[in-house]
Design an enzyme around this catalytic site. Structure first.
Site, PDB file in Angstrom:
ATOM      1  N   GLU A 292     -47.855  59.133  45.199  1.00 60.67           N
ATOM      2  CA  GLU A 292     -46.406  59.391  45.286  1.00 60.67           C
ATOM      3  C   GLU A 292     -45.957  60.257  44.114  1.00 60.67           C
ATOM      4  OE1 GLU A 292     -45.117  55.277  47.620  1.00 60.67           O
ATOM      5  OE2 GLU A 292     -44.991  55.329  45.450  1.00 60.67           O
TER       6      GLU A 292
ATOM      7  N   GLY B  66     -44.448  51.558  43.341  1.00 65.68           N
ATOM      8  CA  GLY B  66     -45.813  51.053  43.437  1.00 65.68           C
ATOM      9  C   GLY B  66     -45.907  49.649  43.988  1.00 65.68           C
TER      10      GLY B  66
ATOM     11  N   ASP C 120     -38.620  59.483  49.108  1.00 66.37           N
ATOM     12  CA  ASP C 120     -39.346  58.232  48.887  1.00 66.37           C
ATOM     13  C   ASP C 120     -38.389  57.120  48.452  1.00 66.37           C
ATOM     14  OD1 ASP C 120     -41.449  56.464  48.681  1.00 66.37           O
ATOM     15  OD2 ASP C 120     -42.476  57.514  47.068  1.00 66.37           O
TER      16      ASP C 120
ATOM     17  N   THR D 214     -38.674  51.602  53.754  1.00 67.66           N
ATOM     18  CA  THR D 214     -37.511  52.502  53.823  1.00 67.66           C
ATOM     19  C   THR D 214     -37.948  53.869  54.352  1.00 67.66           C
ATOM     20  OG1 THR D 214     -36.747  51.339  51.834  1.00 67.66           O
ATOM     21  CG2 THR D 214     -35.474  53.263  52.529  1.00 67.66           C
TER      22      THR D 214
HETATM   23  C1  5RP Z   1     -44.748  52.166  47.451  1.00 64.87           C
HETATM   24  C2  5RP Z   1     -43.421  52.305  46.813  1.00 64.87           C
HETATM   25  C3  5RP Z   1     -42.207  52.032  47.652  1.00 64.87           C
HETATM   26  O1  5RP Z   1     -41.381  53.159  47.609  1.00 64.87           O
HETATM   27  C4  5RP Z   1     -41.463  50.861  47.101  1.00 64.87           C
HETATM   28  O2  5RP Z   1     -42.357  49.757  47.012  1.00 64.87           O
HETATM   29  C5  5RP Z   1     -40.258  50.494  47.973  1.00 64.87           C
HETATM   30  O3  5RP Z   1     -40.700  50.017  49.188  1.00 64.87           O
HETATM   31  P1  5RP Z   1     -39.710  49.574  50.351  1.00 64.87           P
HETATM   32  O4  5RP Z   1     -39.056  50.813  50.870  1.00 64.87           O
HETATM   33  O5  5RP Z   1     -40.641  48.943  51.360  1.00 64.87           O
HETATM   34  O6  5RP Z   1     -38.732  48.595  49.778  1.00 64.87           O
HETATM   35  O7  5RP Z   1     -43.282  52.632  45.663  1.00 64.87           O
HETATM   36  O8  5RP Z   1     -45.787  52.359  46.530  1.00 64.87           O
END
Ligand code: 5RP
Length: 212
Positions: A105, A97, A83, A33
């Site tokens: 993060e 994570g 994030d 994302t």
């Molecule tokens: C990485 C994270 C990501 O924000 C979480 O895994 C979501 O990932 P994505 O946007 O690929 O669904 O915490 O450590």
């Protein structure tokens, strides 16, 4: 699914667009994302100073996009932190994570003035816990931490072949009671050998943007 991620990345840019300023530093998370968000942010790179990144992966993408990446130790103020998440509960507690980057993060999130979480609606839950909780551990302590987790009722699985940016390992834990995520975040981080766990209840986002 990628359409939803692009959509929420655009929502985040719309949210930020009229708040950007020349000296602004933005915190950037990790994941697919966020990668779409970086793609959007590229166009605005002359309207802010630079970023602090939460992972080597994001740093590489940001540098490729021509965005200046600062070390956290070199900046005083991070205006926004953007994030994704693996789960978002009704009170905005998170599990993060899935990509194994939650330790940095959490640091960058806590250093920022305004944490904006960007997710598609599949990440919304009533209570946290269906997604396995990632715990970053010092390699030597993996078995010890796993035994302590078992004594708390959790089921630990070693994330084989994965090494964090800090050179540590990850245990993914299911079956924990996360009805009080704040308490469990402190409890797990109190186990010797744990670097950090993926519950974000101490550092919750101020804003959660969601797409269909
Ligand atoms: C990485 C994270 C990501 O924000 C979480 O895994 C979501 O990932 P994505 O946007 O690929 O669904 O915490 O450590």
């Amino acid at each position: 699914m990628s359409g939803s991620k692009i959509n929420v990345a655009k929502q985040a840019i719309n949210f930020l667009e009229n708040k950007l300023s020349e000296k602004m530093i933005i915190g950037i998370g990790t994941g697919t994302t966020v990668n779409f968000f970086i793609e959007e942010l590229k166009t605005y790179k002359h309207r802010f100073d630079g970023v602090v990144s939460s992972s080597d992966r994001s740093s590489a993408i940001l540098k490729d996009a021509g965005i200046k990446v600062y070390e956290l130790n070199g900046v005083n103020d991070i205006a926004f932190y953007i994030d994704g998440a693996d789960e978002v509960s009704e009170d905005y507690s998170l599990i993060k994570g899935g990509g194994g980057a939650h330790t940095r993060e959490k640091i960058v999130a806590s250093a920022s003035n305004h944490f904006i979480c960007i997710v598609d609606k599949s990440k919304l839950v009533k209570n946290l816990g269906a997604f396995a909780l990632p715990i970053e551990v010092i390699p030597e302590s993996r078995s010890l931490v796993s035994r302590k987790i078992l004594s708390l009722g959790g089921i630990p699985t070693y994330r084989q072949g994965f090494v964090t940016d800090q050179g540590n390992q990850i245990i993914d834990v299911t079956n924990l009671d996360l009805q009080n995520p704040l308490e469990v975040e402190y409890q797990i981080n109190g186990i010797a050998g744990v670097v950090d766990n993926g519950i974000f209840a101490i550092n919750k986002p101020k804003t959660v943007l969601v797409s269909d």
